[in-house]
Every structure is written in structure tokens, then in C-alpha cells.
Motif scaffolding. Structure first.
Motif, mmCIF file in Angstrom:
data_model
loop_
_atom_site.group_PDB
_atom_site.id
_atom_site.type_symbol
_atom_site.label_atom_id
_atom_site.label_comp_id
_atom_site.label_asym_id
_atom_site.label_seq_id
_atom_site.Cartn_x
_atom_site.Cartn_y
_atom_site.Cartn_z
ATOM 1 N N LEU A 136 0.816 -1.210 0.000
ATOM 2 C CA LEU A 136 0.000 0.000 0.000
ATOM 3 C C LEU A 136 0.850 1.260 0.000
ATOM 4 N N ALA A 137 0.296 2.300 -0.539
ATOM 5 C CA ALA A 137 0.899 3.638 -0.481
ATOM 6 C C ALA A 137 -0.072 4.558 0.248
ATOM 7 N N LEU A 138 0.478 5.474 1.050
ATOM 8 C CA LEU A 138 -0.373 6.361 1.828
ATOM 9 C C LEU A 138 -1.017 7.421 0.939
ATOM 10 N N GLU A 139 -2.305 7.653 1.172
ATOM 11 C CA GLU A 139 -2.992 8.752 0.507
ATOM 12 C C GLU A 139 -2.898 9.982 1.403
ATOM 13 N N SER A 140 -2.517 11.087 0.821
ATOM 14 C CA SER A 140 -2.274 12.300 1.615
ATOM 15 C C SER A 140 -3.534 12.767 2.335
ATOM 16 N N ALA A 141 -4.712 12.506 1.771
ATOM 17 C CA ALA A 141 -5.953 12.982 2.380
ATOM 18 C C ALA A 141 -6.465 12.045 3.474
ATOM 19 N N SER A 142 -5.863 10.846 3.609
ATOM 20 C CA SER A 142 -6.331 9.872 4.593
ATOM 21 C C SER A 142 -5.766 10.186 5.969
ATOM 22 N N LEU A 143 -6.321 9.496 6.992
ATOM 23 C CA LEU A 143 -5.831 9.673 8.358
ATOM 24 C C LEU A 143 -4.370 9.270 8.464
ATOM 25 N N SER A 144 -4.004 8.161 7.830
ATOM 26 C CA SER A 144 -2.616 7.727 7.873
ATOM 27 C C SER A 144 -1.702 8.741 7.194
ATOM 28 N N GLY A 145 -2.190 9.343 6.117
ATOM 29 C CA GLY A 145 -1.389 10.370 5.451
ATOM 30 C C GLY A 145 -1.199 11.593 6.329
ATOM 31 N N GLU A 146 -2.242 11.988 7.065
ATOM 32 C CA GLU A 146 -2.130 13.147 7.956
ATOM 33 C C GLU A 146 -1.158 12.850 9.095
ATOM 34 N N ILE A 147 -1.211 11.620 9.623
ATOM 35 C CA ILE A 147 -0.276 11.247 10.698
ATOM 36 C C ILE A 147 1.149 11.251 10.183
ATOM 37 N N ASN A 148 1.329 10.773 8.950
ATOM 38 C CA ASN A 148 2.673 10.739 8.362
ATOM 39 C C ASN A 148 3.229 12.142 8.134
ATOM 40 N N LYS A 149 2.319 13.092 7.829
ATOM 41 C CA LYS A 149 2.776 14.461 7.573
ATOM 42 C C LYS A 149 3.382 15.104 8.812
ATOM 43 N N ILE A 150 2.986 14.641 9.996
ATOM 44 C CA ILE A 150 3.535 15.208 11.233
ATOM 45 C C ILE A 150 5.038 15.032 11.284
ATOM 46 N N GLY A 151 5.529 13.921 10.718
ATOM 47 C CA GLY A 151 6.965 13.696 10.637
ATOM 48 C C GLY A 151 7.544 12.870 11.763
ATOM 49 N N ILE A 152 6.701 12.452 12.710
ATOM 50 C CA ILE A 152 7.218 11.654 13.827
ATOM 51 C C ILE A 152 7.316 10.184 13.446
ATOM 52 N N PHE A 153 6.323 9.697 12.715
ATOM 53 C CA PHE A 153 6.275 8.286 12.353
ATOM 54 C C PHE A 153 6.472 8.103 10.859
ATOM 55 N N GLY A 154 7.008 6.909 10.521
ATOM 56 C CA GLY A 154 7.165 6.562 9.128
ATOM 57 C C GLY A 154 5.853 6.143 8.515
ATOM 58 N N PRO A 155 5.841 5.825 7.222
ATOM 59 C CA PRO A 155 4.589 5.458 6.546
ATOM 60 C C PRO A 155 3.896 4.244 7.152
ATOM 61 N N PHE A 156 4.684 3.196 7.456
ATOM 62 C CA PHE A 156 4.055 1.979 7.972
ATOM 63 C C PHE A 156 3.446 2.203 9.354
ATOM 64 N N VAL A 157 4.200 2.840 10.255
ATOM 65 C CA VAL A 157 3.682 3.100 11.606
ATOM 66 C C VAL A 157 2.466 4.021 11.535
ATOM 67 N N SER A 158 2.522 4.997 10.639
ATOM 68 C CA SER A 158 1.377 5.899 10.476
ATOM 69 C C SER A 158 0.141 5.127 10.025
ATOM 70 N N TYR A 159 0.345 4.216 9.086
ATOM 71 C CA TYR A 159 -0.774 3.401 8.619
ATOM 72 C C TYR A 159 -1.308 2.508 9.735
ATOM 73 N N MET A 160 -0.403 1.935 10.571
ATOM 74 C CA MET A 160 -0.822 1.079 11.668
ATOM 75 C C MET A 160 -1.618 1.870 12.705
ATOM 76 N N ILE A 161 -1.154 3.072 13.042
ATOM 77 C CA ILE A 161 -1.855 3.898 14.031
ATOM 78 C C ILE A 161 -3.256 4.242 13.536
#
Length: 712
Positions: A136-161
Motif C-alpha cells: 500500500l501507499a499512503l494517501e495524503s488525504a487519509s488519516l494515515s497520510g495526515e499522521i505521516n505528515k507530522i513527521g514523527i512516524f514513518g509510513p508503515f507506523v502511520s498506517y498502523m496507528i
């Protein structure tokens, strides 16, 4: 003889209700999942584990796992990927059953724990499977994409959260609905949904489970069997997965090699070898070149699994570009551009320069991890003018292999948990429970001690188990039944013989004591009364908890049986002293005192003829020391306090009290009150205070003895 009623034996009809219950729970899962799918809610909900939680709570681990597994199995007919997510449903069943069995979800905080556990299982496992299976690739408009934009977590952790957050709402609603359905079921039916193969008593095996949990064991047979099973299944699965992945990867390479070869051949046929030099000379500025270029584009874009398609002329200074097709990630090289040879092509340079066909090449360099197939382009004279080359992205094949591996792991874990739970259930009811039931009863028999009634009762209980496994365990059980029955009968025979021996010994004691008493004309019924008083005192000490390390059942029996022999030494006293009607002179009194040492010698001689721990040891102590005093002023050795054997201290009170309340030639019998006051005066000087206390506090029993012998 009473007819024994057989214990109830369960049969397979007891499993009909759990089976119907499992089918109903699967239907609940499918119903709610279908309703949610049709609703098209903005918040992602699944509600496909309500029946799983309900089955795990009411039926146990096996029904819960069966419901969870078959729910995803049936959903996979409509959505094939659901089969890979079956491991989540199965893990939820195990977790819910575990928490419920340990009474963790009886209260609100327990329900919160259940929601959190189910959320973590669904969120984490539900993120791992699609991430590694589908890439999977993160969609910028999704919750995982918003979490990833914060910069604390990577794509996979953001998707898991984000997956955990969305699953929290789903599992909260799941637990609420499951709790509601649970409350709808009457209490009397809640225990009917467990699968059972237990055909003995107790009917459900719950007693055996609770007994096992209360005992501390490093590794039970159940755990050992589970470990062996998991190791065996995991080993087979690991080997099978390794072979499958290798075969899959090899098959993918061969398949894509054939695809690349077909693409390269098709491209080679579309290119006129006689015009290659004209294309290079005109720098591609011709209608014929543009038409060929368009054909190559159509060939490349028609096959998404081909990463690159180009035509190179091979010369000693490098690749000379004839055609190159633009792709999304790499722009095309211009016609006539010279590119250096890749390292992976160096072993094939001689064949390429001479225009010979070459084998497919796999390279991993700055251009990527590629499978390259080159097809010669010939002119009308049969001379190789260039090569049409097709590349396949090997990383794509590796990702596909990873996806295949994840699919296998997900399905394997579902089956692993299902098989382990089923094997645990099977071994519990056919091995563990029968062995535990047998062990419990054998343990009770081993602790029955000398109580024949308790032993007979425990033997009856083990025979009432009626183990029906139809294998070696049943044979073992029958052998144990025979052995314990024989043991009980043998113990009964031994006890009869022992009782006869004891009666014979007691008869000899009484005979010896009577012989001594008959020589003493002034001690009527002395041995009977002192024996009764000794029994009263020793039982009083036991009841008050005095001398607990000393007063055992054996000690009490030995003291009471030995009491008649306390004056056995008087057999050595001359009649003139023993039966003198008046007060003894000091010399005569010294002779009388020797009856203690004489009694000691007589008993020690008797003890030497009897092997083992004989009750005559207490008879020796009483004969030798019943005239010792608590303050050390007695005879024959002047012992004091607890140095005096306890049996002798008990006899001292009994002997003096009987002497006080019995008539002698030199005195009348004292009244009871006078005798008791004399005993109390000797408390702490002549007598052990605890023995006096036990005697005085048992006055009612003492009066019964006096009345029996007409002394009250």
C-alpha cells in the motif's frame, strides 16, 4: 449388598447444541458484516467478529475459533482477500475466551480491556497483512497520510496507528452488541454451548480444570503436547513455505522471461533491419522511424509487466540508442546517444558484438533490479543490425513474492491456531482429563492414612469415574481400580490382624497389671480408674492445644494403653511392705520407692524383645517416673519440669487423685472437693500445671469415672 448406581456417561448428542450455536454465531457475523457493507458508512466498520466474541465467551476457545475461521472462509467466496484476514478473527476468539475464563471481563474495566485487546489485534495484524501483501501507499488525504505528515512516524507506523484508531470504534461496537446478545441468553442455558468429549464424571471437566489451576506445575502434559505440536506444524510450514516461495519465485522468473522474450521478438519483427543506418543518419527524423517508434510504444504500454522497451546497436564503445520509449520514472534516451555497457552485460559482450543471440540477463545496478531479454534484429541479408531489448522489473516480482509469502503466513496462522485449539480440546478430553481424574483419586487414596472407611470411600470414588477412552489410558485405569481394591482389602486384613494383636497385647497388659494389683490388697480398681483419668487428661491437653508436637494420635493411644503398667514394678516389692496395714517406716518406704526402677527394668527388658517403635516405651516412662515432681523433689532420679516424660507427668496427676479418692488401710477416701484442692495445691510444685488444668476442666468426665466405680 447395595447395588452401585453407574455414573452418568456423556455421548456425542451433548455436542449438538454447541454445533448449532456455532452456526448461529457464524450467521450473526455474516449478517452484521453484510448490513455494514450495504450501509456505506463514512467511518470504516466491519462488525464481523460479534458472533466470534459471543461464541468464545459462552462456548470457550474451540467454538470461538471455529466461528472466527469459518466466518472469513464464507466471506472469502465474495471477497477472496478475507481468507487472509481470518487470522484476526481467530486471534480475537482466543483472546476473548482467555479473558473470560479468567473472569477479566465481568466488570466495566474488564470490558474496556477486552475492547483494547481486540483493537490492538485488529489494528496491528490488520495493518501488517495488507501493507506487506499489497504494498500500500499512503494517501495524503487519509488519516494515515495526515499522521505521516507530522513527521514523527514513518509510513508503515502511520498506517498502523490509523488502522488502530478506526478499529477502536469497530471493536467497541462489537463488544457492546455481543454483551447485549449475551444478556439475552438465560443463565440456565449459558453453560450448554461448550463442546465436550468427556464421558466420565465430573460431566464437564471443570472440576479438573480448577484443580489443575490451583496446583503449581512447571510444565504440564498439555503444555508439552502443545509445544510439540506447534514445533512440528511450524517446522513443516516453514519448510513448505520456503519450498513454495522458491518455486513461486522461479515460476515468476520463468513466466516473465517468456513474456519479455515474446515482447522483444514482437518488437524485433516490427523493425526493418535494413533501415537502422538510415534512422541513425537522419537522427530519427523520418516518417518511417516515427511509425516504428509508435509501434514500440504500443507494444510497451500494452504489457504493464514490461518495465522498459528499447532498441540498441552494439558497438565496441557502448550501446548506441536506436529506439527508446519514455516511462513514468525514466525519460527516453535520444537516438544516436552512446551508453556505456552495464557490468551485468560484460560476460556477453563478445556475443552481442558478433550479433549472436544471448540468454536472459538479471542485473542489479543504477538502472534497477532488472530481468533483461535481448532479441537480434536482422537485415535482409541475415546480418544482426541491432537488438530489441525488453526489461522486467525484478523488484516487482520480489514484491509479488512477498505478497505471496504474507498470504501463506496469514492463512497458515489461521489453520495453526484452529488445529492447536482442536488438538488441545481433543487431548484434554481423551488424555489430560482422564489422567487428572485418576491422579486426583489416587492422590486422595495415598493420603487416606490409617482410616479404613476413608480408604474404602476413595476406592469407591475411583471406580465410579468409569473412564471410557478405549485405549491404554482405560487399561491403566482398570488396572488401578483392581490394584486399589486389592490394596483396600489387604489393608482391611492387616487391620483385622493388627486389631487382634492389639487386643491380645492389651489383654496381656491387663493380666500383668491384675497380677500386681491382686498382690496389693489396698488398690481396688486402681488400674481401671487411673487409665480412665489418663485418657481424660491427654484428651484435654489435645483439645487445649498443649504440647502439639508431642500429643499425636499414636502418643495418645500409647499412653492410654500403657497406663495399667505404671505400677508393674510392685511385683518386686515384698508382701510385708506392699500390704502393710500401717504407715511404712523410712526403710520400708525406700524399699517401696524401688518399684519405679524395677518397673523401668521390666519394661526395658520387654522392649528389647519387641522390634520397632513400641508403645511399651511410654509404659517404661510411666513406670519409672510417675513419682517424679515438677519441682524436682520426686524420685527415683529427681527430674524436674518438662525433663520428666509427658506420659509420666500425666500419670502423676491420675495416680495421686485416685489415691486421694480411694480408701486405704491407713486413711479413708477423701471427698471430691478435698481431693481436688490437694491436686490444685500441687499445681506447679508436684504436678505439671497444664496437666492439672486439663484434669480440673474435665471434672464432669472425672465424676463419671468415680460414679462408675461407686466412689462419688
Amino acid at each position: 449388598m447395595l447395588k452401585r448406581r453407574s455414573a452418568p456417561v456423556n455421548n456425542n448428542t451433548h455436542n449438538l447444541a454447541p454445533l448449532i450455536f456455532c452456526i448461529a454465531c457464524v450467521f450473526i457475523n455474516l449478517l452484521f458484516n453484510n448490513l455494514i457493507s450495504r450501509a456505506e458508512l463514512p467511518v470504516p466498520l466491519y462488525l464481523d467478529t460479534i458472533g466470534t466474541v459471543l461464541a468464545a465467551v459462552l462456548g470457550g476457545t474451540l467454538p470461538g475459533v471455529l466461528v472466527g475461521f469459518f466466518t472469513n472462509f464464507f466471506i472469502s467466496f465474495m471477497r477472496p482477500a478475507a481468507l487472509y484476514y481470518g487470522v484476526i478473527n481467530v486471534m480475537i476468539a482466543v483472546s476473548a475466551s482467555y479473558l473470560y475464563n479468567r473472569k477479566k471481563i465481568k466488570k466495566l474495566w474488564g470490558l474496556i480491556v477486552l475492547v483494547l485487546v481486540l483493537t490492538l489485534i485488529s489494528g496491528i495484524v490488520g495493518a501488517v497483512i495488507p501493507w506487506y501483501m499489497e504494498g500500500l501507499a499512503l494517501e495524503s488525504a487519509s488519516l494515515s497520510g495526515e499522521i505521516n505528515k507530522i513527521g514523527i512516524f514513518g509510513p508503515f507506523v502511520s498506517y498502523m496507528i490509523s488502522n488502530i484508531v478506526t478499529n477502536f470504534f469497530d471493536k467497541t461496537l462489537t463488544v457492546i452488541i455481543a454483551l447485549f446478545l449475551y444478556r439475552l441468553i438465560p443463565d440456565k442455558f449459558r453453560g450448554k454451548f461448550k463442546f465436550t468429549g468427556w464421558r466420565q464424571t465430573p460431566s464437564t471437566g471443570e472440576e479438573l480444570i480448577s484443580k489443575y489451576r490451583s496446583e503449581k506445575q512447571a510444565f504440564s502434559m498439555r503444555i508439552k503436547m502443545l509445544i510439540v505440536l506447534m514445533i512440528a506444524l511450524s517446522t513443516v510450514a516453514a519448510v513448505g513455505t520456503y519450498i513454495s516461495v522458491r518455486v513461486y519465485y522461479k515460476s515468476m522468473i520463468n513466466q516473465h522471461t517468456a513474456l519479455a522474450q515474446g515482447t522483444a521478438k514482437l518488437a524485433a519483427r516490427e523493425i526493418d533491419g535494413d533501415k537502422i543506418e538510415d534512422y541513425l543518419a537522419s537522427d530519427g527524423d523520418s516518417e518511417d522511424y516515427r511509425r516504428s517508434h509508435q509501434l514500440l510504444e504500443d507494444i510497451l504500454y500494452s504489457s504493464p509487466e514490461i518495465a522498459y522497451l528499447y532498441v540498441y546497436q552494439m558497438k565496441p564503445d557502448g550501446f548506441h540508442v536506436v529506439f527508446d520509449i519514455d516511462t513514468e520514472d525514466i525519460p527516453a534516451d535520444k537516438i544516436g546517444e552512446v551508453l556505456p555497457y552495464d557490468v551485468g552485460f560484460e560476460p556477453y559482450l563478445s556475443e552481442l558484438l558478433s550479433g549472436e543471440p544471448v540468454e536472459p540477463v538479471i542485473t542489479d545496478d543504477e538502472y534497477g533490479h532488472l530481468l533483461t531479454v535481448a532479441e537480434p534484429v536482422y537485415d535482409s541479408a541475415g546480418v544482426c543490425r541491432c537488438y530489441a531489448i525488453a526489461d522486467v522489473d525484478v523488484e516487482m516480482l520480489i514484491n509479488s513474492m512477498h505478497s505471496f509469502l504474507m498470504e501463506m503466513i496469514a492463512v497458515f496462522f489461521s489453520f495453526l491456531i484452529l488445529i492447536c485449539v482442536f488438538v488441545i480440546w481433543l487431548t484434554d478430553y481423551h488424555i489430560i482429563f482422564p489422567l487428572r481424574a485418576i491422579t486426583m483419586q489416587i492422590d486422595k487414596i495415598s493420603k487416606s492414612g490409617n482410616d479404613q472407611e476413608t480408604l474404602d470411600n476413595d476406592v469407591r470414588k475411583i471406580r465410579k469415574l468409569k473412564i471410557h477412552t478405549g485405549d491404554e489410558i482405560e487399561q491403566l485405569y482398570r488396572s488401578l481400580c483392581t490394584m486399589t481394591l486389592n490394596q483396600s482389602e489387604q489393608m482391611r486384613s492387616i487391620r483385622r490382624l493388627s486389631d487382634s494383636t492389639v487386643k491380645m497385647q492389651d489383654g496381656l497388659i491387663i493380666t500383668m497389671a491384675d497380677m500386681v494389683e491382686n498382690r496389693d490388697s489396698d488398690t481396688g480398681a486402681h488400674i481401671q480408674k487411673t487409665s480412665a483419668y489418663v485418657k481424660i487428661i491427654v484428651e484435654g491437653l489435645k483439645e487445649k492445644g498443649y504440647y502439639p508436637e508431642k500429643i499425636t494420635p499414636k502418643f495418645m493411644s500409647d499412653v492410654v494403653r500403657s497406663a495399667p503398667l505404671h505400677d508393674v514394678g510392685k511385683i518386686n516389692i515384698p508382701d510385708g511392705v506392699l500390704n502393710k496395714p500401717g504407715k511404712l517406716t523410712p526403710e520400708e518406704y525406700e524399699i517401696m520407692k524401688t518399684h519405679t526402677t524395677a518397673g523401668k527394668n521390666i519394661m526395658e527388658h520387654a522392649i528389647e524383645t519387641v522390634e520397632g517403635d513400641s508403645y511399651l516405651k511410654e509404659a517404661r516412662n510411666m513406670a519409672a517416673y510417675h513419682h517424679e515432681r515438677w519441682d524436682g523433689k520426686g524420685y527415683p532420679e529427681g527430674l524436674h519440669g518438662e525433663v520428666i516424660p509427658l506420659s509420666a507427668r500425666i500419670m502423676a496427676v491420675a495416680d495421686v487423685f485416685d489415691a486421694l479418692t480411694s480408701p486405704r488401710v491407713y486413711k479413708p477416701a477423701f471427698p471430691l472437693d478435698k481431693a481436688l484442692s490437694i491436686i490444685e495445691e500441687g499445681n506447679g510444685t508436684q504436678f505439671d500445671p497444664k496437666c492439672v488444668e486439663a484434669f480440673i476442666d474435665s471434672l464432669d468426665e472425672v465424676k463419671k469415672v468415680l460414679r462408675k466405680y461407686d466412689q462419688a
